[in-house]
Enzyme design. Structure first.
Site, PDB file in Angstrom:
ATOM      1  N   GLU A  93      33.846  25.787  41.166  1.00 23.70           N
ATOM      2  CA  GLU A  93      33.819  25.544  42.604  1.00 23.70           C
ATOM      3  C   GLU A  93      32.576  26.182  43.215  1.00 23.70           C
ATOM      4  OE1 GLU A  93      38.443  25.056  43.866  1.00 23.70           O
ATOM      5  OE2 GLU A  93      37.722  27.107  43.754  1.00 23.70           O
ATOM      6  N   CYS A 106      27.312  29.208  48.207  1.00 25.83           N
ATOM      7  CA  CYS A 106      27.829  30.182  47.247  1.00 25.83           C
ATOM      8  C   CYS A 106      28.056  29.463  45.914  1.00 25.83           C
ATOM      9  CB  CYS A 106      29.133  30.765  47.798  1.00 25.83           C
ATOM     10  SG  CYS A 106      29.927  31.931  46.695  1.00 25.83           S
ATOM     11  N   CYS A 113      36.054  34.325  34.300  1.00 25.80           N
ATOM     12  CA  CYS A 113      35.299  35.583  34.281  1.00 25.80           C
ATOM     13  C   CYS A 113      35.984  36.547  33.325  1.00 25.80           C
ATOM     14  CB  CYS A 113      35.273  36.175  35.690  1.00 25.80           C
ATOM     15  SG  CYS A 113      34.239  37.651  35.834  1.00 25.80           S
ATOM     16  N   CYS A 117      38.931  41.558  37.869  1.00 25.76           N
ATOM     17  CA  CYS A 117      39.162  42.404  39.051  1.00 25.76           C
ATOM     18  C   CYS A 117      40.487  41.963  39.680  1.00 25.76           C
ATOM     19  CB  CYS A 117      38.023  42.239  40.052  1.00 25.76           C
ATOM     20  SG  CYS A 117      36.411  42.551  39.314  1.00 25.76           S
ATOM     21  N   CYS A 120      40.933  39.213  42.549  1.00 15.92           N
ATOM     22  CA  CYS A 120      40.151  37.987  42.441  1.00 15.92           C
ATOM     23  C   CYS A 120      40.881  36.915  41.634  1.00 15.92           C
ATOM     24  CB  CYS A 120      38.821  38.326  41.778  1.00 15.92           C
ATOM     25  SG  CYS A 120      37.832  36.880  41.407  1.00 15.92           S
ATOM     26  N   GLY A 162      32.655  33.892  38.391  1.00 16.76           N
ATOM     27  CA  GLY A 162      31.959  34.536  37.276  1.00 16.76           C
ATOM     28  C   GLY A 162      31.085  35.705  37.676  1.00 16.76           C
ATOM     29  N   GLU A 163      30.730  36.488  36.663  1.00 18.86           N
ATOM     30  CA  GLU A 163      29.811  37.628  36.846  1.00 18.86           C
ATOM     31  C   GLU A 163      28.412  37.132  36.456  1.00 18.86           C
ATOM     32  OE1 GLU A 163      29.396  40.996  37.806  1.00 18.86           O
ATOM     33  OE2 GLU A 163      27.405  40.395  37.158  1.00 18.86           O
ATOM     34  N   SER A 194      25.032  38.703  43.137  1.00 14.57           N
ATOM     35  CA  SER A 194      26.051  39.724  43.379  1.00 14.57           C
ATOM     36  C   SER A 194      26.713  40.104  42.058  1.00 14.57           C
ATOM     37  CB  SER A 194      27.103  39.162  44.344  1.00 14.57           C
ATOM     38  OG  SER A 194      28.171  40.064  44.452  1.00 14.57           O
ATOM     39  N   LEU A 218      31.104  47.176  45.168  1.00 16.20           N
ATOM     40  CA  LEU A 218      31.481  48.562  44.865  1.00 16.20           C
ATOM     41  C   LEU A 218      33.000  48.756  45.039  1.00 16.20           C
ATOM     42  CD1 LEU A 218      29.647  51.067  44.174  1.00 16.20           C
ATOM     43  CD2 LEU A 218      30.100  51.815  46.509  1.00 16.20           C
ATOM     44  N   ASN A 219      33.467  48.522  46.239  1.00 18.91           N
ATOM     45  CA  ASN A 219      34.907  48.431  46.538  1.00 18.91           C
ATOM     46  C   ASN A 219      35.701  49.725  46.412  1.00 18.91           C
ATOM     47  OD1 ASN A 219      34.352  45.713  46.820  1.00 18.91           O
ATOM     48  ND2 ASN A 219      34.798  45.308  44.686  1.00 18.91           N
ATOM     49  N   ASN A 293      41.008  38.836  51.302  1.00 18.19           N
ATOM     50  CA  ASN A 293      41.666  37.545  51.541  1.00 18.19           C
ATOM     51  C   ASN A 293      42.846  37.437  50.592  1.00 18.19           C
ATOM     52  OD1 ASN A 293      39.629  36.247  53.326  1.00 18.19           O
ATOM     53  ND2 ASN A 293      38.370  36.829  51.578  1.00 18.19           N
ATOM     54  N   CYS A 336      36.123  34.646  49.793  1.00 18.77           N
ATOM     55  CA  CYS A 336      35.785  35.549  48.694  1.00 18.77           C
ATOM     56  C   CYS A 336      37.011  35.865  47.852  1.00 18.77           C
ATOM     57  CB  CYS A 336      35.279  36.862  49.272  1.00 18.77           C
ATOM     58  SG  CYS A 336      33.534  36.951  49.281  1.00 18.77           S
TER      59      CYS A 336
HETATM   60  S1  SF4 Z   1      35.312  39.566  41.541  1.00 15.77           S
HETATM   61 FE1  SF4 Z   1      33.591  38.640  40.430  1.00 15.77          FE
HETATM   62  S2  SF4 Z   1      33.395  39.957  38.620  1.00 15.77           S
HETATM   63 FE2  SF4 Z   1      35.421  40.374  39.447  1.00 15.77          FE
HETATM   64  S3  SF4 Z   1      36.801  38.964  38.340  1.00 15.77           S
HETATM   65 FE3  SF4 Z   1      36.137  37.921  40.226  1.00 15.77          FE
HETATM   66  S4  SF4 Z   1      34.395  36.690  39.620  1.00 15.77           S
HETATM   67 FE4  SF4 Z   1      34.685  38.232  38.019  1.00 15.77          FE
END
Ligand code: SF4
Length: 346
Positions: A93, A106, A113, A117, A120, A162-163, A194, A218-219, A293, A336
């Site tokens: 997406e 975006c 991924c 996290c 996510c 993804g990272e 990012s 960072l979070n 979110n 996000c």
């Molecule tokens: S926030 Fe980014 S790095 Fe973390 S699981 Fe989601 S896509 Fe992967």
């Protein structure tokens, strides 16, 4: 013989293809413009090439774009979310966010991924595969002429699925294409990568010389909270991550954005705000607070608006730039942390 996809070639490979056939280099420039700036999907539409050249190339190559399987439009803010089906049945997406004087797109770099996290939805998919460079650029091309004709400032952010730094070679190749004057002609300061905190990737991205902007997700202000939110990314200590981000900022003379997804009762206390301010004080950073979110099955809660404002006000005196980014497109799961796809069956 199966034809090859002309867009799978990098721009240097395309130039070699043309010059190795004894053709003048301007033919390369014409083809590159058709492929990217004009985004055509067929050699037949490259009307300033001779018919014989189109036939010669057409006997070996074709042009395959990504297919938009679904486009959803937010009724709240006009954000558009696109589902692209890939040739192997996987999907990614991308999200197009309009604002008064600019467009932000975006983009995704992986299907799923590895990092998992907990806030996510992409992480919950697990890792399926890396995108190839043409699949990264391919998310822009169906939209590019629409965006370009609006003559608004366009920013690209690699904050989708993804990272990005786990798929660095493809990311770099894709960025070089996007930045090439013959293709999309975007400057590095309009592209933001990012990362959840891939230390070696930050250093390698700096060494590419691309000069794109960096954002660090960072979070958390303590190792314990970061390990709870981002168990895999948190293996790198905060101190080392911030040092790498500082090094990146100094190298390119631009601030690194520190992203902070604000979660109710997890990282939104007064002490968190003060620690965050202290950690970043005097550094080449700007802070982007992103109210969480809600996503299905996470068990996490969003902070209310008052809590967000209070948190931002507490951080602000110590950091020069603090913004709150209310995510766009929450009604179409485009915000996000909400991107998520499934593989096509059959
Ligand atoms: S926030 Fe980014 S790095 Fe973390 S699981 Fe989601 S896509 Fe992967």
């Amino acid at each position: 013989m199966e034809k090859k996809d002309l867009r799978r070639l990098t721009l240097p490979e395309l130039r070699d293809l043309i010059t190795d056939r004894g053709l003048p280099e301007y033919r390369y420039r014409q083809i590159a413009r058709w492929l990217y700036d004009k985004g055509v999907e067929s050699l037949a539409r490259m009307t300033d090439l001779s018919l014989s050249l189109r036939e010669e190339l057409g006997s070996e190559f074709e042009i395959r774009g990504l297919t938009i399987e679904e486009e959803r439009i937010s009724r709240i803010d006009g954000t558009r979310k696109f589902l692209f089906r890939l040739s192997d049945g996987e999907a990614v997406e991308s999200v197009l966010m309009p604002a008064e004087r600019r467009m932000t797109l975006c983009l995704s770099t992986q299907v799923g991924c590895t990092l998992d996290c907990i806030f996510c939805q992409t992480g919950r998919m697990g890792f399926r595969r890396n995108l190839e460079p043409h699949e990264i650029v391919g998310q822009i091309l169906p939209l590019w002429t629409r965006i370009r004709d609006l003559r608004l400032r366009t920013n690209l952010v690699f904050m989708g699925m993804g990272e990005p730094l786990h798929n660095l070679p493809a990311l770099v190749t894709a960025c070089r294409t996007m930045m090439d004057p013959l293709a999309l002609n975007l400057s590095g300061n309009r592209i933001t990568v990012s990362t959840a905190g891939v230390l070696s990737g930050i250093r390698r991205l700096a060494d590419t010389g691309l000069g794109v902007r960096l954002a660090l997700s960072l979070n958390a202000t303590t190792e314990e909270v970061r390990a709870r939110l981002m168990p895999k990314a948190a293996r790198t200590p905060l101190r080392e991550l911030l040092a790498a981000a500082r090094g990146y900022a100094e190298r390119y003379g631009s601030r690194v954005t520190i992203e902070y997804v604000l979660l109710r009762r997890i990282n939104d206390t007064e002490e968190d705000a003060r620690r965050l301010g202290r950690m970043l004080r005097g550094g080449p950073f700007k802070i982007n607070i992103i109210p969480y979110n809600p996503g299905a099955g996470t068990g996490l809660d969003a902070p209310d608006r008052e809590r967000v404002d209070t948190f931002a006000r507490r951080v602000w005196p110590q950091a020069p730039v603090v913004t709150v980014r209310w995510s766009m497109g929450p009604d179409i799961s485009a915000a996000c942390g909400q991107l998520h796809t499934t593989r096509a069956t059959g």
